[in-house]
Design a protein around this motif. Structure first.
Motif, short mmCIF file in Angstrom:
data_model
loop_
_atom_site.label_atom_id
_atom_site.label_comp_id
_atom_site.label_asym_id
_atom_site.label_seq_id
_atom_site.Cartn_x
_atom_site.Cartn_y
_atom_site.Cartn_z
N UNK B 34 0.83 -1.21 0.00
CA UNK B 34 0.00 0.00 0.00
C UNK B 34 0.87 1.26 0.00
N UNK B 35 1.92 1.23 0.79
CA UNK B 35 2.87 2.35 0.83
C UNK B 35 3.46 2.60 -0.56
N UNK B 36 3.80 1.52 -1.19
CA UNK B 36 4.41 1.60 -2.52
C UNK B 36 3.40 2.16 -3.53
N UNK B 82 -4.55 -5.85 -2.73
CA UNK B 82 -5.90 -6.39 -2.52
C UNK B 82 -5.89 -7.92 -2.42
N UNK B 83 -4.94 -8.53 -3.17
CA UNK B 83 -4.91 -10.00 -3.22
C UNK B 83 -4.59 -10.61 -1.86
N UNK B 87 -7.45 -5.30 2.71
CA UNK B 87 -8.15 -4.05 2.38
C UNK B 87 -8.54 -4.05 0.91
N UNK B 88 -9.60 -3.35 0.60
CA UNK B 88 -9.96 -3.17 -0.81
C UNK B 88 -9.24 -1.93 -1.35
N UNK B 89 -9.21 -1.82 -2.67
CA UNK B 89 -8.57 -0.66 -3.29
C UNK B 89 -9.27 0.63 -2.85
N UNK B 90 -10.59 0.58 -2.77
CA UNK B 90 -11.33 1.78 -2.38
C UNK B 90 -10.90 2.23 -1.00
N UNK B 91 -10.74 1.25 -0.09
CA UNK B 91 -10.30 1.59 1.27
C UNK B 91 -8.94 2.27 1.25
N UNK B 92 -8.05 1.72 0.44
CA UNK B 92 -6.69 2.26 0.41
C UNK B 92 -6.67 3.66 -0.20
N UNK B 93 -7.48 3.86 -1.26
CA UNK B 93 -7.54 5.20 -1.87
C UNK B 93 -8.20 6.20 -0.92
N UNK B 94 -9.20 5.72 -0.18
CA UNK B 94 -9.84 6.61 0.80
C UNK B 94 -8.85 6.99 1.90
#
Lengths: 293, 314
Positions: B34-36, B82-83, B87-94
């Motif tokens: 996620x950091x990356x 996500x795999x 977390x889902x992508x939406x969560x990470x973008x939020x």
């Protein structure tokens, strides 16, 4: 005179860049400026959506389209370079008032107004398709040769815009935003079909283009109005009431050098680094279109 | 799978979505990827204005393509994260929009001038490349797989950055001076790219034990300095006196106390003012198009409902 004799000998086809009469060259230039400036400035505006599009996927898609437009601009400016102009002359040191793009492509986007980007792209690409078809059999071979590659990419652009319009107009908020963008952009889209000046008549007379601007505008209206209408978007209600198309044109059309205030501002931003660093030439880092592929 | 087995088996590309990984592993891998991914997005945010300011049409095309690549890398990496099922992508973008998502220190600083672009596109991307090359052997296969494509494209980005730097370094005197100024401003941040010395962090480095990380920060920093100090000098850049750098047998070492670690940790907490501004700038841009995402959801739901009605009617 020698050149026009040659034109007849070549079965209506013009010669290479060095073989054109003054009149022929002026007409080729007029046509290339229309093409190149539209593509450059539209691509420039599209890039505003990079890192700002609604989703990562739509970001990637619109970036592709922006780069296609830059690539096309490069092809058309390159034809102007045949006549000895440099990229600095054509873009970086050119007076903003000398640019011939239609005002449709120079208008800034309001923050978050994705509907504008999609409607603009739809109106533009429908016109672009007609324009390119009218160049496939251009009397200037250098131009006709480059049209096919561009046509295949523009097909994707139209699909992209149509798909998005269908999705956006499926809901009430999207439909409202699309309608508002259409109201605002339609007059500027009509500017796409305005002549640059007297030399535009020569573009037709010399067979550089096989459809007149008026005829293309009619075909364009016959394409875009029914499609938009099928989505519940009423693009130019005045036209149904018998209003003359010309009267719908915006104050500045761009083609004749009259632009909105947004254009000189944009041009200043685009040329800022070039000026700040005291550059005198714009360096090529990619291969010449004639050598590529 | 229990943790001991994970540590035992922790080889390159060893684990994937088919494996039953312990929560600790999944969380650590998610945090790292996620950091990356966040860093790709925030790096693109920083570079995007230079598409417009490019001093030639070819360069404009290249800059647009680079920015697009970074967004593409973000997309790939969020998918790899996500795999892990955390977390889902939406969560990470939020989380990124909310200022909770962490990303590289260099992308917290503003970039306004053309001569600054090679600081990111050459030095920072070069530093990132050091780390990324080792991640092709990370133990989470989807992450390693993403790195194959990313490293390939980053190679072009570094060439692009080096080319811009060469143009400036071999151009006008003014261009050279501006380049040196930019270098002096960015150099300490670039040195902090790999964080402080490992002492504390590797003391019990879980991500190294489970094969997520392949090389320590110290080693990476060392390799970067050995390669990039000579490159900087080759382009006529003068290495600033501070922070002090000690050279011994062609190997360089930074005197760490000369760097501002308080600033570094403020940045790391997303509390540095310009970083804050960049996070919020991106957040506002995202909020401005929230209506589009909602329209898309509505359309997809309507489509699904329509399709099932259709099937029902059949």
């Amino acid at each position: 005179m020698a050149a026009s004799t040659e034109r007849n000998e070549r079965d209506g086809r013009l010669g290479g860049p060095d073989e054109l009469s003054e009149r022929e060259q002026a007409a080729v230039e007029t046509l290339c400026y229309r093409l190149a400036d539209d593509e450059l400035v539209l691509g420039e505006r599209y890039t505003e959506w990079q890192v700002r599009a609604p989703t990562l996927e739509s970001d990637l898609a619109l970036s592709n389209i922006a780069q296609d437009e830059f690539g096309h601009a490069r092809l058309w400016y390159d034809l102007l370079e045949d006549f000895g102009y440099t990229e600095a002359d054509l873009i970086f040191e050119r007076d903003p008032g000398a640019f011939r793009h239609a005002t449709l492509v120079e208008l800034p986007f309001e923050k978050g107004d994705w509907a504008d980007a999609i409607v603009r792209s739809y109106l533009y690409d429908a016109a672009e398709h007609l324009r390119l078809e009218a160049l496939e059999n251009s009397s200037y071979p250098r131009l006709a040769d480059r049209v096919r590659k561009v046509l295949s990419e523009e097909r994707y652009h139209r699909e992209h815009a149509r798909n998005w319009l269908e999705r956006l107009t499926a809901g009430a908020e999207g439909r409202e935003r699309v309608q508002s963008a259409a109201d605002r952009l339609f007059p500027h889209a009509l500017a796409l079909f305005e002549p640059v000046g007297e030399s535009d008549a020569d573009v037709d007379a010399l067979g550089l283009r096989t459809e007149s601007l008026d005829s293309m505008r009619e075909q364009w209206l016959d394409t875009v109005l029914p499609f938009l209408s099928s989505l519940g978007i009423d693009a130019a209600p005045e036209l149904c009431e018998g209003t003359d198309v010309e009267s719908l044109l915006p104050e500045s059309v761009g083609r004749d050098g009259s632009h909105t205030d947004a254009w000189p501002e944009l041009h200043a931003e685009m040329t800022r680094t070039y000026r700040d660093l005291g550059r005198t030439e714009a360096r090529r880092i990619m291969s010449d279109p004639d050598d590529a592929e | 799978m229990d943790l001991d087995t994970v540590k035992e088996r922790a080889g390159p590309r060893e684990f994937g979505p088919g494996d039953d990984m312990p929560e600790e592993y999944r969380k650590a891998a998610t945090r790292m990827i996620q950091f990356h991914a966040n860093s790709e997005i925030m790096g693109a945010y920083l570079e995007k204005p230079f598409i417009r300011q490019s001093p030639s049409l070819d360069r404009k095309l290249a800059f647009s393509a680079k920015t697009q690549d970074e967004i593409g890398h973000g997309q790939l990496l969020y998918r790899a994260a996500e795999s892990l099922g955390v977390k889902t992508r939406e969560q990470m973008l939020d989380e990124l929009a909310a200022g909770e998502g962490k990303f590289l220190n260099c992308f917290h600083y503003p970039m306004t001038e053309w001569q600054e672009t090679p600081m990111i596109a050459f030095f920072v991307d070069g530093a990132a490349m050091r780390r990324q090359a080792t991640l092709k052997r990370t133990s989470w296969e989807p992450y390693a797989h993403a790195m194959d494509k990313i490293c390939f494209e980053e190679g072009f980005h570094i060439k692009h950055g080096e080319d811009i730097m060469r143009e400036l370094a071999t151009g006008s005197k003014r261009g050279q001076e501006l380049l040196q100024e930019a270098f002096e401003e960015w150099w300490p941040r670039i040195l902090q790219f790999f964080g402080p010395t490992d002492d504390d962090s590797t003391h019990h480095d879980f991500s190294a034990d489970v094969g997520l990380k392949r090389m320590g920060n110290d080693e990476l920093r060392q390799a970067f300095l050995n390669a990039y100090i000579p490159k900087a000098e080759k382009y006529g850049l003068e290495i600033p006196e501070k922070p002090r750098i000690v050279e011994e047998d062609g190997t360089y070492e930074v005197i760490e106390e000369d760097l501002d670690w308080e600033e570094f940790f403020t940045v790391a907490k997303n509390e540095y003012p310009s970083g804050r501004e960049q996070i919020n700038g991106r957040k506002e841009a995202q909020e401005a198009v929230a209506w589009v995402r909602k329209s898309l959801d509505d359309w997809e739901h309507a489509g699904t409902a329509g399709a099932s009605t259709q099937r029902a009617a059949d």
